[in-house]
Design an enzyme around this catalytic site. Structure first.
Site, PDB file in Angstrom:
ATOM      1  NE  ARG A 124      -2.723  -1.395   3.458  1.00  0.00           N
ATOM      2  CZ  ARG A 124      -3.125  -2.599   3.871  1.00  0.00           C
ATOM      3  NH1 ARG A 124      -3.932  -3.312   3.106  1.00  0.00           N
ATOM      4  NH2 ARG A 124      -2.747  -3.082   5.036  1.00  0.00           N
ATOM      5  CG  PHE A 177     -11.003  -8.283  -6.070  1.00  0.00           C
ATOM      6  CD1 PHE A 177     -12.003  -9.231  -6.193  1.00  0.00           C
ATOM      7  CD2 PHE A 177     -10.189  -8.021  -7.171  1.00  0.00           C
ATOM      8  CE1 PHE A 177     -12.189  -9.919  -7.387  1.00  0.00           C
ATOM      9  CE2 PHE A 177     -10.371  -8.708  -8.368  1.00  0.00           C
ATOM     10  CZ  PHE A 177     -11.377  -9.660  -8.472  1.00  0.00           C
ATOM     11  CG  ASP A 202     -15.425  -6.238  -2.137  1.00  0.00           C
ATOM     12  OD1 ASP A 202     -14.210  -6.376  -1.867  1.00  0.00           O
ATOM     13  OD2 ASP A 202     -16.265  -7.138  -1.944  1.00  0.00           O
ATOM     14  CB  SER A 203     -18.779  -9.066  -5.182  1.00  0.00           C
ATOM     15  OG  SER A 203     -18.064  -9.787  -4.192  1.00  0.00           O
ATOM     16  CB  ALA A 245     -13.959  -7.998  -9.779  1.00  0.00           C
ATOM     17  CG  ASP A 293      -5.238  -7.684  -2.767  1.00  0.00           C
ATOM     18  OD1 ASP A 293      -4.733  -8.819  -2.889  1.00  0.00           O
ATOM     19  OD2 ASP A 293      -5.348  -7.104  -1.668  1.00  0.00           O
ATOM     20  CB  CYS A 310      -3.579 -13.898  -1.143  1.00  0.00           C
ATOM     21  SG  CYS A 310      -5.348 -14.160  -1.362  1.00  0.00           S
TER      22      CYS A 310
END
Length: 394
Positions: A212, A228, A250-251, A280, A298, A338
């Site tokens: 970040r 996201f 974001d969903s 997204a 992300d 991730c």
């Protein structure tokens, strides 16, 4: 109380002699009667040599080694390991007036396999990933509040979604010690709400702190799209970096609300930010070309198990291809995985394939990983899970 023992097949101690902390079920020859899930056990080679002490559980990973000796696993043991973990965070200068959010324990990386502890101000959020750590949670919580060099008053237990389902432990998310005081924490001078009660993981993704900060460096005068976004971490860093505009997607409508709260906490009334509760892939497909010149991808883990690897790699390729096709000339793409099941080479190949598909010139500016408070045990390379690239797109 005398510990029961697990006995290995001949030759199956080799990885343990190299200090890898896992005993797989296929390596076990036999075991003492009466061993129950979560028990502390000794691990004995076929020739009768003690090789370590650890937590037993049913599954592919049968024992997680806590110490490569005949060690008593008690509160003093946890206090010692927690002190060592804290010393590292102090050395990393993570405990400052402008920063009180960080990971204190990162499982195998801090020689406490099956345990994660994130700190937000005076509250530690404790997650057990093994039955043994679940049974020792109160002992660990007490040791956390007794640490010198940090003032932990509250310990919240959040393991409803992290413990093995088959263990049938029925954990309850609740305070082991203390109570709710505030959910506002500070990272590099920026404030944010942490939803450790109902949010993902421990409530905030502290593993993206350094990344970040890099985004803040690149954000000036750019039109930023944070996909996201979850709690909006990248978004409010981009705003402090003087971005021209920042859009968060974001969903989850709840995540979008939390993002808006976090942006408002740092930049009240700032019209540069807008948030959208949308899928997204659909958002990327529908948006105009050249609308954004800095995009962050992300996503949550596309592959939590190796069985999902092929589909995950297709997902990363499709997602990045959409970004390459839409990002403005001279744009910068922050893209991450991730998924522990996806290694660096596989992730890079998926992104390379997406770049080739777009036909655009792409250069790697940075290769990213998890921060130092998510250390990787050199004997346990599986602990490296976060992969990222910062790309310049002509």
């Amino acid at each position: 109380m005398k510990l029961k023992s697990i006995y290995l097949k001949r030759g199956k101690e080799e990885s343990l002699e190299r200090f890898h902390p896992w005993v797989f079920s296929g390596a076990i020859h036999n075991a003492d009667e009466g061993i129950e899930e979560g028990d502390v056990v000794k691990v004995i080679t076929f020739d009768g040599k003690l090789i370590g002490t650890g937590h037993y559980q049913i599954g592919s990973i049968a024992v997680r080694i806590l110490d490569f000796s005949d060690r008593i696993i008690d509160k003093a043991f946890y206090a010692e390991r927690l002190e060592e973990a804290l010393y590292l965070r102090i050395a990393l200068k993570l405990i400052r007036n402008d920063n009180n959010a960080f990971r204190l324990v990162h499982g195998e990386g801090d020689f406490l396999p099956g345990l994660v502890v994130d700190v937000y101000g005076n509250t530690a959020v404790l997650q057990a990933h093994s039955p043994g750590m679940h049974y020792h949670r109160k002992m660990i919580a007490e040791a956390l509040t007794e640490l010198k060099g940090i003032d932990i008053k509250n310990v919240y237990y959040k393991s409803e979604t992290t413990l093995p389902f088959k263990a049938q432990l029925d954990p309850v998310n609740d305070y082991i010690i203390g109570k709710f005081e505030t959910n506002i924490a500070t990272e590099n001078g920026l404030k944010f709400h942490v939803d450790w009660l109902k949010g993902q993981k421990t409530g905030f993704f502290v593993d993206q702190r350094y990344n970040r900060s890099l985004l803040e460096h690149y954000a000036e005068n750019r039109k930023v799209l944070n996909m996201f976004c979850y709690t909006g971490g990248f978004s409010f860093y981009a705003m402090r970096g003087n971005a021209k505009l920042v859009h968060s997607v974001d969903s989850s409508a709840k995540a979008v609300v939390l993002t808006e709260q976090n942006v408002e906490l740092n930049f009240p009334g700032d019209s540069r930010h807008k948030a959208f509760a949308e899928d997204a892939f659909k958002f990327l497909e529908a948006m105009n070309k050249d609308e954004y010149d800095l995009i962050i991808l992300d996503p949550p883990a596309f592959a939590k198990h190796r069985s999902a690897l092929k589909n995950a790699l297709r997902g990363y390729q499709r997602l990045n291809a959409l970004a390459f096709n839409k990002i403005a000339h001279g744009g910068i793409l922050f893209t991450f995985s991730c998924s522990q099941a996806v290694n660096k080479e596989q992730f890079r190949l998926a992104v390379f394939s997406a770049a080739a598909q777009s036909g655009r010139k792409v250069r790697i500016l940075h290769q990213l990983t998890q921060p130092a408070d998510h250390p990787i045990n050199i004997y346990h390379p599986e602990g490296e899970y976060l992969k990222g690239l910062i790309l310049y797109v002509e």
